[in-house]
Design an enzyme around this catalytic site. Structure first.
Site, PDB file in Angstrom:
ATOM      1  N   GLY A 177       0.829  -1.201   0.000  1.00 10.62           N
ATOM      2  CA  GLY A 177       0.000   0.000   0.000  1.00 10.62           C
ATOM      3  C   GLY A 177       0.867   1.256   0.000  1.00 10.62           C
ATOM      4  CB  SER A 178       0.109   4.687   1.101  1.00 11.97           C
ATOM      5  OG  SER A 178      -0.988   4.870   0.226  1.00 11.97           O
ATOM      6  CB  THR A 179       4.261   1.474   3.666  1.00 10.62           C
ATOM      7  OG1 THR A 179       4.143   0.240   2.948  1.00 10.62           O
ATOM      8  CG2 THR A 179       3.229   1.515   4.783  1.00 10.62           C
ATOM      9  CG  PHE A 180       6.266   0.773  -2.819  1.00 10.09           C
ATOM     10  CD1 PHE A 180       7.228  -0.199  -2.598  1.00 10.09           C
ATOM     11  CD2 PHE A 180       6.284   1.446  -4.032  1.00 10.09           C
ATOM     12  CE1 PHE A 180       8.184  -0.498  -3.565  1.00 10.09           C
ATOM     13  CE2 PHE A 180       7.226   1.152  -5.005  1.00 10.09           C
ATOM     14  CZ  PHE A 180       8.190   0.178  -4.774  1.00 10.09           C
ATOM     15  CE  LYS A 181       0.488   6.745  -1.958  1.00 10.40           C
ATOM     16  NZ  LYS A 181      -0.708   7.391  -1.370  1.00 10.40           N
TER      17      LYS A 181
END
Length: 497
Positions: A228-232
């Protein structure tokens, strides 16, 4: 000696030497200690399918596994054919770390397998202890291993998960020492280590049939998670590396973003708006807006994102010494998939340990330390035999980029989606993530990764929290609402030492 006898003598000698060379190769040269990964077969000694290895251990007083000065695995003499019963005193919250030593299945898992040569006393470092036992006539005993796990942090993580399907991994960012590794739900290793074969088989069958998959170590193996957005964090690191932008750069943040070559549009989570449609990168990161990061990923291109992921350790094999399933950033066939990968969806898959390492790397100024579980090995008299020396695994970003990411992660907790991870008197930095499962039942997979400490310049803990989606998570659940409070509880326990 006639000619035939001479030839036969030479033949027998050659055959004897060949057999000796073969035995030496199998027993001596082919004994590396650990598997490279769970999908690869190890050597004869380390392969858990080799029942002879287990049978040879039955009469051995295996060494202890120790956490925080307390014994969590021990051996007890018993009056049966096996001589010693393995006892797991740490409860279910340690079972995925310790594994089990089973006479019923003639197998071992976890640290019981990874540290078997120490625990059974065969390790070369324990040679002096074996020689002493032979000279004095004493019994042969195994060595012990002392773990890096902090029992207070482990307990806090276990309690905060409260039986929900998920995982918590915590690290010391400056050394790589694993402070907590919890996978939930878990199992009672004592049931599988029972000398009552029928009872052990029944317990194992029940665990295998459980849909919650309690035998799977979600922290480092099992089914990988979309980040999810942790990969941002990685998407932004790639953009900073390319010189495309800075935290103050204003970017377009539409409510939806057309995905090239498809009839689909990328939306912000729950269809929310991102500011007024034009925001700074810092705002987009703190509020975890999807559309700016989807566009950022397309502008970077798939090759740049793949290279960034590899720089942080995606695709690399790790042993801690438990084998860790490599996290995956696969090649994406089209631009639309790249946009989705940039926000941690598509086919990107990770372990919680990998995402804890991402947070730890930012906290440690761009240096990623090699994670490890064993602090020291001890001889049967508990004298120190060896101590693990921390080492740098890789340096994916420079100190300036790490400082920029740390500042943005601090802002995300102070005034963004990660506010639920705040702890009074503690500097907390982090990033939330909410990953769609594609299921019609229940809510998404929820994440929080970050780092914290009472001294902002020297964080004492980095961690990753993930909870499986589905029926255990409400439809409107997010990383902030579900995973953030768990992170706060673990951080609070870590700084309250």
């Amino acid at each position: 000696m006639n000619r035939q006898i001479h030839q036969m003598t030479v033949l027998v000698l050659v055959m004897f030497l060949a057999l000796a060379a073969s035995i030496t190769s199998v027993q001596g040269l082919s004994r590396p200690a650990l598997w490279e990964s769970s999908s690869e077969q190890g050597t004869l000694v380390t392969d858990p399918r080799n029942s002879r290895t287990i049978f040879a251990q039955y009469g051995t007083d295996r060494g202890q596994i120790i956490v925080g000065g307390n014994v969590i695995v021990d051996s007890q003499p018993v009056d049966d054919a096996y001589a010693y019963q393995r006892l797991y005193l740490g409860g279910q919250m340690y079972s995925h770390v310790t594994g089990y030593f089973s006479t019923a299945f003639a197998s071992m898992t976890g640290l019981e397998q990874a540290e078997n040569s120490v625990l059974n006393g065969d390790d070369p470092s324990l040679l002096s202890s074996r020689l002493s036992a032979l000279v004095t006539g004493g019994s042969l005993s195994g060595g012990s291993v002392e773990l890096t796990i902090n029992p207070q942090i482990q307990q806090a993580a276990w309690d905060a998960l409260d039986g929900r399907r998920g995982s918590v991994v915590a690290l010391d960012p400056s050394t790589g020492a694993i402070l907590a590794m919890v996978s939930s739900p878990s199992y009672d290793a004592n049931l599988l280590a029972s000398h009552d074969a029928d009872a052990a088989v029944a317990a194992y069958s029940q665990l295998q049939a459980d849909e919650a998959n309690p035998l799977s170590n979600r922290a480092i193996a099992g089914d990988l998670y979309p980040p999810g957005s942790t990969f941002k964090i990685l998407t932004l690191a790639a953009a900073l590396r390319a010189g495309m932008l800075s935290p103050e750069t204003e970017v377009a943040a539409p409510n939806s973003l057309a995905l090239p070559g498809t009839s689909h549009e990328l939306m912000n989570y729950a269809g929310e708006s991102c500011g007024n449609g034009t925001v700074t990168v810092a705002y987009a990161f703190a509020e975890s807006c999807n559309t700016p990061f989807g566009q950022m990923a397309m502008d970077l291109g798939d090759a740049a994102l793949a290279q960034e992921a590899a720089a942080w350790g995606f695709g690399a094999r790790m042993n801690v010494p438990l084998a860790v399933t490599p996290s995956v950033y696969p090649a994406n066939d089209d631009t639309a998939q790249t946009a989705m990968a940039g926000i941690g969806q598509s086919s990107v898959r990770v372990t919680p340990l990998m995402m804890a390492l991402v947070a730890a790397t930012v906290a440690n100024g761009g240096e990623q330390m090699s994670p490890f579980l064993v602090a020291r090995t001890l001889d049967p008299d508990l004298n120190v035999v060896s101590t693990t020396t921390p080492s740098v695994a890789r340096t994916p970003v420079n100190t300036q980029t790490a400082a920029t990411l740390a500042s943005l992660m601090t802002q995300a907790v102070a005034e963004g989606t990660g506010s639920s991870a705040q702890v009074p008197g503690v500097s907390v930095a982090g990033k939330t993530g909410t990953a769609e499962t594609g299921s019609d039942v229940g809510g998404p997979i929820t994440w929080f990764i970050g780092f914290a400490g009472t001294d902002p310049q020297h964080p004492s803990i980095a961690l990753a929290v993930v909870l499986d989606g589905g029926e255990q998570t409400a439809d409107g659940g997010t990383g902030g609402s579900v995973a953030g409070p768990i992170a706060a509880a673990v951080i609070d326990a870590a700084v309250d030492q």
